[in-house]
Design an enzyme around this catalytic site. Structure first.
Site, PDB file in Angstrom:
ATOM      1  N   HIS A 186       1.941  10.705   7.929  1.00 10.82           N
ATOM      2  CA  HIS A 186       3.387  10.798   8.077  1.00 10.82           C
ATOM      3  C   HIS A 186       3.828  11.214   9.464  1.00 10.82           C
ATOM      4  CE1 HIS A 186       6.055  10.722   4.473  1.00 10.82           C
ATOM      5  NE2 HIS A 186       6.747  10.291   5.500  1.00 10.82           N
ATOM      6  N   GLU A 428     -10.002 -13.085   2.427  1.00 10.39           N
ATOM      7  CA  GLU A 428     -10.402 -11.691   2.574  1.00 10.39           C
ATOM      8  C   GLU A 428     -11.688 -11.392   1.802  1.00 10.39           C
ATOM      9  OE1 GLU A 428      -7.200  -9.161   1.223  1.00 10.39           O
ATOM     10  OE2 GLU A 428      -6.676 -10.507  -0.399  1.00 10.39           O
ATOM     11  N   ASP A 452      -9.783  -6.185   4.189  1.00 12.32           N
ATOM     12  CA  ASP A 452     -10.750  -6.334   3.106  1.00 12.32           C
ATOM     13  C   ASP A 452     -11.967  -7.146   3.536  1.00 12.32           C
ATOM     14  OD1 ASP A 452      -9.819  -4.875   0.868  1.00 12.32           O
ATOM     15  OD2 ASP A 452      -8.184  -6.316   0.649  1.00 12.32           O
ATOM     16  N   CYS A 499      -3.381 -11.332   9.004  1.00 16.07           N
ATOM     17  CA  CYS A 499      -2.411 -10.278   8.731  1.00 16.07           C
ATOM     18  C   CYS A 499      -3.082  -8.923   8.538  1.00 16.07           C
ATOM     19  CB  CYS A 499      -1.553 -10.644   7.530  1.00 16.07           C
ATOM     20  SG  CYS A 499      -2.528 -10.929   6.048  1.00 16.07           S
TER      21      CYS A 499
HETATM   22  C1  PEP Z   1      -6.156  -7.234   4.265  1.00 15.85           C
HETATM   23  O1  PEP Z   1      -6.976  -7.047   3.364  1.00 15.85           O
HETATM   24  O2  PEP Z   1      -6.479  -7.427   5.454  1.00 15.85           O
HETATM   25  C2  PEP Z   1      -4.716  -7.234   3.981  1.00 15.85           C
HETATM   26  C3  PEP Z   1      -3.836  -7.589   4.895  1.00 15.85           C
HETATM   27  O3  PEP Z   1      -4.317  -6.817   2.766  1.00 15.85           O
HETATM   28  P1  PEP Z   1      -4.250  -5.288   2.307  1.00 15.85           P
HETATM   29  O4  PEP Z   1      -4.433  -4.423   3.538  1.00 15.85           O
HETATM   30  O5  PEP Z   1      -2.908  -5.146   1.679  1.00 15.85           O
HETATM   31  O6  PEP Z   1      -5.389  -5.190   1.360  1.00 15.85           O
HETATM   32 MG    MG Z   2      -6.414  -7.089   1.247  1.00 12.75          MG
END
Ligand code: PEP
Ligand code: MG
Length: 538
Positions: A186, A428, A452, A499
């Site tokens: 935080h 992932e 992941d 992402c």
């Molecule tokens: C990821 O696994 O890279 C992803 C973007 O999803 P999350 O972090 O929500 O698992």
């Molecule tokens: Mg993920």
């Protein structure tokens, strides 16, 4: 020199203000006057409410309505019968009020801290913050505001709660350091909002400095220099000036489209968890949304969000993004991202278990509500939908079949949806990366979820500090899988985004551009830096 985790960028040179709260000793002493003890508790809760209201008002002034919402959450916690009721039950069992608050806090904190989601884990900090206040009130001690009168002050604390941070006066406080916390804690988030440098997770910085010491804070390298000599001060003054100039200059990229030197157009997008997050993403000049983690719409509540509620959220984001691409990920729940109202089986390896698309394909009733909401919202912008945790083609095809079913229903009901939605998957799971060339024949796009992908490839739990030394985005095997994914997609003329956190990692961006990644999606505050870096690549 001491090192910690760089939490908010920038340089500061100033004097230490050591924040020390008086320690309150909580005993195991049993009580007999149950009613009187409960009354004490209620008085402390009421005092806490008045104090938090005041802090909230101040925070609205200094940080704006949105950032002050955390205090609204604190007030809600005070009203939560599960939270305060559990304290009363403890008192019924002759536990003293302070111990009762402490016990209940520990239980709640343990639940939140065990969640996979960073955001939910950070909610544990809110519970601790509120409970510290209640306990201080019970002890008759005040969690006094910072009485900082001098300019160029660097606050040094064991930890800073949201209420501590909200009370920081930006005209005096130029940086802060804490013993504990990580990049997503935080205090780190608040520091980035206040745009002051911060280094967290310094372990023992409160022991290493005393009031009045001179410090240099380097929020980029995560370094602190205690009582530096003249030459070092001059060196950092120069660094600070050039950093500020750079930040100012980066703003020129807000409206610039990112094209590499060799002429390739690359999209830089933002990741969001809540519909309102679109504003920060837009303010930083994003080309679109590369990941909307919709599970946040399902959390912090007692029931499933209805089709109408979801439709409103998706429509809001699509409209605000005005035809820029918006990639919405379907529900990624399970593992230790649990919903209180959705009972889940107990599994030995929840991360390899019943979650994300696996759960959605099994619970078509839940999945269809989201898909219908997405389809209905699609007419308001440029929607792309992706499914999380895909490991086989069958899963994607099954998901698409359910989409078709929803389309048919909507058509029969006379409801509109766009025929131009792109349907993609998150890559992932290593199997999807290895199999990318086949999968690419069927999907419209890939988005690589490195958070992941790295953990599954290296068998290193992304949450475990003990194996964090293995969790390496630049491991050759990880890079190879990323390359395979990009090549597999391009062979079929499909685009590939990323992402996961790696997309906003300065050390990884040049390699990813070289591999041909088409879209990078990251937290809003990294967007301009990424744009700059991409513009410099061939
Ligand atoms: C990821 O696994 O890279 C992803 C973007 O999803 P999350 O972090 O929500 O698992
Ligand atoms: Mg993920």
């Amino acid at each position: 020199m001491k090192k910690g985790i760089a939490a908010s960028k920038g340089y500061a040179i100033g004097k230490v203000f050591l924040q020390q709260h008086e320690e309150i000793i909580i005993t195991d002493e049993k009580i007999t006057e149950v009613a009187a003890e409960k009354e004490k508790l209620h008085k402390a809760l009421e005092e806490a409410r008045v104090q938090i209201e005041a802090i909230k008002a101040k925070a609205v002034e200094s940080m704006g309505e949105e950032k002050a919402e955390v205090f609204e959450a604190h007030l809600t916690l005070l009203d939560d019968p599960e939270f305060t009721g559990a304290m009363e039950i403890e008192i019924d069992n002759n536990t003293n009020a302070m111990k009762a608050v402490d016990n209940v806090t520990n239980t709640f904190v343990a639940i939140f801290e065990s969640m996979e989601d960073d955001y939910m884990r950070e909610r544990a900090a809110d519970i601790k913050d509120v409970s510290k206040r209640i306990i201080a009130n019970l002890a008759g001690k005040s969690l006094e505001a910072f009485s900082i009168t001098e300019e160029n002050t660097i606050v040094v604390a064991h930890d800073l709660t949201p209420s501590d941070t909200a009370q920081l006066d930006k005209s005096k406080v130029i940086a802060f350091l804490t013993n504990i916390g990580g990049r997503t804690s935080h205090s780190a988030i608040m520091a980035r909002t206040l745009e002051i440098p911060a280094v967290v997770g310094m372990k023992d910085i409160t022991e290493a400095v005393k009031n009045g010491d001179m410090l240099i804070v380097d929020g980029i390298e995560g370094v602190v220099i205690i009582n530096p000599d003249e030459a070092t001060i001059n060196e950092y003054e120069a660094k600070r000036e050039s950093f500020l100039k750079e930040q100012e200059e980066l703003k020129r990229l807000i409206d610039v489209k990112t094209v590499t030197k060799s002429g390739k157009r690359i999209e830089v997008a933002g990741n969001i968890g809540k519909p309102e997050d679109v504003h920060q993403v837009l303010a930083n000049g994003a080309d679109g949304i590369g990941l909307f983690r919709t599970e946040f719409l399902y959390m912090d509540r007692d029931d499933m969000p209805s089709e109408e509620e979801q439709y409103e959220s998706y429509k809001y984001v699509l409209e605000k993004m005005e035809n820029r691409p918006v990639v919405i990920r379907t529900l990624d729940i399970g593992g230790d991202k649990q919903l209180s109202y959705l009972p889940m089986p107990v599994e030995m390896n929840p991360f390899l278990g019943y979650r994300a698309i696996r759960l959605c394909l099994d619970r078509k009733d839940i999945f269809k509500i989201q898909l219908r909401a997405l389809l209905k919202a699609s007419v308001y912008g440029n929607l792309k939908v992706m499914f999380p945790m895909i490991s086989s083609l069958e899963e994607f095809l099954q998901a698409k079949e359910i989409v078709e079913e929803c389309k048919k229903e909507l058509k029969a009901e006379g409801k509109e949806y766009s025929e131009n939605i792109e349907w993609g998957i998150m890559v992932e799971i290593p199997a999807a990366a290895v199999y990318a060339d086949e999968l690419a024949k069927h999907v419209d796009f890939f988005s690589i979820g490195t958070n992941d992908l790295i953990q599954y490839t290296l068998a290193a739990d992304r949450m475990s500090e003990k194996v964090s030394y293995l969790y390496n985005p630049m491991h050759p095997a990880v890079l190879k899988l990323i390359k395979m994914t990009i090549d597999g997609a391009h062979k079929q003329g499909k685009w590939v985004g990323m992402c996961g956190e790696m997309a906003g990692d300065e050390t990884a961006i040049p390699t990813l551009v070289e591999y041909g990644l088409d879209e990078f999606s990251m937290s809003a505050s990294s967007i301009l830096m990424a744009k700059q870096l991409i513009l410099e690549q061939n």
